[in-house]
Design a protein around this motif. Structure first.
Motif, PDB file in Angstrom:
ATOM      1  N   LEU A 117      -0.056  21.173   1.558  1.00  0.00           N
ATOM      2  CA  LEU A 117       0.226  19.863   2.295  1.00  0.00           C
ATOM      3  C   LEU A 117       2.005  19.720   3.122  1.00  0.00           C
ATOM      4  N   ASP A 118       1.814  19.586   4.062  1.00  0.00           N
ATOM      5  CA  ASP A 118       3.057  19.964   4.722  1.00  0.00           C
ATOM      6  C   ASP A 118       4.208  18.450   4.219  1.00  0.00           C
ATOM      7  N   GLN A 119       3.642  17.688   3.804  1.00  0.00           N
ATOM      8  CA  GLN A 119       4.980  16.591   3.205  1.00  0.00           C
ATOM      9  C   GLN A 119       5.447  16.572   1.878  1.00  0.00           C
ATOM     10  N   LEU A 120       5.947  15.971   1.616  1.00  0.00           N
ATOM     11  CA  LEU A 120       7.682  16.078   0.891  1.00  0.00           C
ATOM     12  C   LEU A 120       7.356  15.270  -0.577  1.00  0.00           C
ATOM     13  N   ILE A 121       6.599  13.682  -0.103  1.00  0.00           N
ATOM     14  CA  ILE A 121       5.942  12.885  -1.003  1.00  0.00           C
ATOM     15  C   ILE A 121       4.513  13.103  -0.879  1.00  0.00           C
ATOM     16  N   SER A 122       3.661  13.089  -1.941  1.00  0.00           N
ATOM     17  CA  SER A 122       2.326  12.594  -1.638  1.00  0.00           C
ATOM     18  C   SER A 122       1.533  11.490  -2.952  1.00  0.00           C
ATOM     19  N   ARG A 123       0.810  11.345  -2.361  1.00  0.00           N
ATOM     20  CA  ARG A 123       0.480   9.942  -3.201  1.00  0.00           C
ATOM     21  C   ARG A 123      -1.575   9.862  -3.112  1.00  0.00           C
ATOM     22  N   PHE A 124      -1.301   9.744  -4.374  1.00  0.00           N
ATOM     23  CA  PHE A 124      -2.892   9.606  -5.094  1.00  0.00           C
ATOM     24  C   PHE A 124      -3.640   8.164  -5.209  1.00  0.00           C
ATOM     25  N   VAL A 125      -5.248   7.756  -4.702  1.00  0.00           N
ATOM     26  CA  VAL A 125      -5.347   6.548  -5.321  1.00  0.00           C
ATOM     27  C   VAL A 125      -6.686   6.504  -5.318  1.00  0.00           C
ATOM     28  N   LEU A 126      -7.404   5.742  -5.995  1.00  0.00           N
ATOM     29  CA  LEU A 126      -8.612   5.704  -6.489  1.00  0.00           C
ATOM     30  C   LEU A 126      -9.497   5.255  -4.436  1.00  0.00           C
ATOM     31  N   LYS A 127     -10.037   5.765  -3.610  1.00  0.00           N
ATOM     32  CA  LYS A 127     -10.757   5.565  -2.194  1.00  0.00           C
ATOM     33  C   LYS A 127     -12.505   6.055  -2.844  1.00  0.00           C
ATOM     34  N   GLU A 128     -13.114   6.328  -1.449  1.00  0.00           N
ATOM     35  CA  GLU A 128     -14.561   6.560  -2.219  1.00  0.00           C
ATOM     36  C   GLU A 128     -14.475   7.365  -1.536  1.00  0.00           C
ATOM     37  N   ARG A 129     -15.378   8.431  -1.473  1.00  0.00           N
ATOM     38  CA  ARG A 129     -14.893  10.019  -1.388  1.00  0.00           C
ATOM     39  C   ARG A 129     -15.273   9.910   0.782  1.00  0.00           C
ATOM     40  N   THR A 130     -16.290   9.180   0.650  1.00  0.00           N
ATOM     41  CA  THR A 130     -16.776   9.960   2.231  1.00  0.00           C
ATOM     42  C   THR A 130     -15.792   8.956   3.103  1.00  0.00           C
ATOM     43  N   TYR A 131     -15.980   7.368   2.963  1.00  0.00           N
ATOM     44  CA  TYR A 131     -15.566   6.635   4.179  1.00  0.00           C
ATOM     45  C   TYR A 131     -13.669   6.590   3.423  1.00  0.00           C
ATOM     46  N   LEU A 132     -13.638   6.767   2.951  1.00  0.00           N
ATOM     47  CA  LEU A 132     -12.175   6.472   2.585  1.00  0.00           C
ATOM     48  C   LEU A 132     -11.670   4.780   2.139  1.00  0.00           C
ATOM     49  N   THR A 133     -12.737   4.204   1.299  1.00  0.00           N
ATOM     50  CA  THR A 133     -12.264   2.797   1.499  1.00  0.00           C
ATOM     51  C   THR A 133     -12.123   2.993   0.380  1.00  0.00           C
ATOM     52  N   ASP A 134     -10.831   1.641  -0.315  1.00  0.00           N
ATOM     53  CA  ASP A 134     -10.030   1.302  -0.936  1.00  0.00           C
ATOM     54  C   ASP A 134     -11.217   0.801  -2.278  1.00  0.00           C
ATOM     55  N   TYR A 135     -10.885   1.186  -3.753  1.00  0.00           N
ATOM     56  CA  TYR A 135     -11.476   1.256  -4.812  1.00  0.00           C
ATOM     57  C   TYR A 135     -11.311  -0.760  -5.223  1.00  0.00           C
ATOM     58  N   SER A 136      -9.893  -0.876  -4.909  1.00  0.00           N
ATOM     59  CA  SER A 136      -9.589  -1.940  -5.195  1.00  0.00           C
ATOM     60  C   SER A 136      -8.975  -2.498  -3.649  1.00  0.00           C
ATOM     61  N   SER A 137      -8.566  -4.474  -4.164  1.00  0.00           N
ATOM     62  CA  SER A 137      -7.501  -4.360  -2.834  1.00  0.00           C
ATOM     63  C   SER A 137      -5.824  -3.971  -3.427  1.00  0.00           C
ATOM     64  N   ILE A 138      -5.252  -3.777  -4.625  1.00  0.00           N
ATOM     65  CA  ILE A 138      -4.382  -2.627  -5.183  1.00  0.00           C
ATOM     66  C   ILE A 138      -4.790  -1.431  -5.348  1.00  0.00           C
ATOM     67  N   TYR A 139      -3.729  -1.312  -5.828  1.00  0.00           N
ATOM     68  CA  TYR A 139      -3.559   0.412  -6.407  1.00  0.00           C
ATOM     69  C   TYR A 139      -3.507   0.574  -7.741  1.00  0.00           C
ATOM     70  N   ASP A 140      -4.660  -0.126  -8.635  1.00  0.00           N
ATOM     71  CA  ASP A 140      -4.505   0.120 -10.370  1.00  0.00           C
ATOM     72  C   ASP A 140      -3.894   1.460 -10.726  1.00  0.00           C
TER      73      ASP A 140
END
Length: 299
Positions: free
Chosen positions: A132-155
C-alpha cells in the motif's frame, strides 16, 4: 536543547498519556483521525492495563486508552499504541485489544445497543503494508465481495500509521498531521523547537515535556534502557537476516530456490512474524506454519 525519543514506550506515554497531556492528545487525535478538524471536544485518559494476560505475550497492555466525545455528542473509545518492532503476534494483539475493549463496555444487564465504537490507533516505526502506498491505513468490517459496510457506524476500526512512509522535511510541513508526525519522527534529532511547530501550543507543550532538561535521573535512565533494548532487538533481526541469507545462498546453490527460501525462513522464525517472513522469503504462509510445526517437534 535535547529532546527524548517520543517513539520509546516511556516517552510516548509521558508525552501523550499523562493527565496533563489531554490537550496534547486531543490535538494529535484530531490531526491523524479527523484531518485536523476540532472534532474531539472532550477526552478522558483511562487505565491503560488490560487483563488477564494471554499465553505467549509478555504483557497485554495498551499504551494509552481514552474515551473521546465529539461535537455531536458521540462517544468513542480510542486505544493508542506506539510500536517500534514488528514482533510475532503483534497484529493479532491489536485486534484482540480492540475486540476486548469493545466487549468490555457491557455490564450484566446492559443491552447491545449501548455499545459505542472503538478505534485502535497504532503508530508503527516499520512498514506493515508495503503493498500500500498510503501513510495511513484504516480497516473496518465490510462484506467481502461487495464491500458493503457491516453497520451504519464503524463499531471497530483499526488505524495504522507507518512512520517510514512519512518523508516530509521541515520546510514541507503543511497540515497539523504533518507537524505531529514530524515531531514523532524527528524530535530526537532537533536542537530547538522549529518556529512553524512552536506556533501550535499543543506541539510546543509536547516539546517541553520531551526536553531532557525537564527529566530526572531515574527517568533518563529508564529511557536509556529502552533505547538499548530496542537497538539490541533490531540488531538481532539484522543478524538473523544476514545469517539466513548467507546460509540460504549456500544451500540454494546445492538444493535450489525452495530450499534456500526455507533456510532463510528457518533463521527468522524466532524474531519475525509469519507475514513478514513470507514477504522476506517468498514462501507462502502455509509453508512457514509447517516450518514452525517442524521446529516445535525438534527441541
Amino acid at each position: 536543547m535535547r529532546f527524548i525519543n517520543p517513539k520509546t514506550d516511556y516517552a510516548f506515554k509521558k508525552i501523550f498519556g499523562s493527565e496533563q497531556s489531554q490537550d496534547i492528545l486531543i490535538s494529535f487525535l484530531n490531526a491523524v483521525l479527523y484531518e485536523g478538524n476540532s472534532t474531539i471536544r472532550e477526552l478522558e485518559i483511562l487505565n491503560p492495563h488490560l487483563g488477564p494476560r494471554i499465553r505467549g505475550f509478555k504483557d497485554t497492555y495498551l499504551d494509552i486508552k481514552a474515551t473521546i466525545a465529539d461535537s455531536h455528542g458521540q462517544t468513542e473509545t480510542v486505544i493508542i499504541e506506539m510500536q517500534v518492532l514488528n514482533v510475532e503476534g503483534f497484529q493479532k494483539r491489536i485486534l484482540y485489544n480492540a475486540a476486548k475493549t469493545y466487549s468490555n463496555q457491557l455490564a450484566i444487564g446492559d443491552g447491545y445497543t449501548d455499545l459505542q465504537p472503538v478505534i485502535a490507533l497504532t503508530i508503527v516505526d516499520f512498514e506493515m503494508f508495503p503493498e500500500l502506498d498510503q501513510l495511513i491505513s484504516r480497516f473496518v468490517l465490510k462484506e467481502r465481495t461487495y464491500l458493503t459496510d457491516y453497520s451504519s457506524i464503524y463499531d471497530i476500526e483499526l488505524v495504522f500509521i507507518e512512520l517510514p512512509k512519512f518523508q516530509k522535511e521541515l520546510p514541507d510541513l503543511e497540515t497539523l498531521m504533518d507537524k505531529w508526525l514530524y515531531f514523532l519522527k524527528a524530535a530526537r534529532k532537533l536542537e530547538s523547537v522549529p518556529p512553524s511547530m512552536e506556533a501550535v501550543p499543543e506541539i510546543q507543550k509536547a516539546f517541553a515535556i520531551a526536553n531532557q532538561a525537564n527529566l530526572n535521573a531515574q527517568e533518563l535512565d529508564e529511557l536509556e534502557h529502552q533505547e538499548i533494548f530496542i537497538q539490541d532487538q533490531r540488531n538481532s533481526i539484522r543478524k538473523a537476516l544476514s545469517q539466513g541469507i548467507e546460509q540460504g545462498i549456500e544451500q540454494g546453490i546445492e538444493q535450489g530456490k525452495l530450499a534456500a527460501q526455507r533456510a532463510i525462513a528457518q533463521q527468522l522464525l524466532g524474531v519475525l512474524d509469519d507475514e513478514t517472513i513470507s514477504r522476506t522469503t517468498g514462501l507462502d504462509l502455509e509453508a512457514i506454519a509447517q516450518l514452525r510445526t517442524d521446529d516445535s517437534l525438534n527441541p
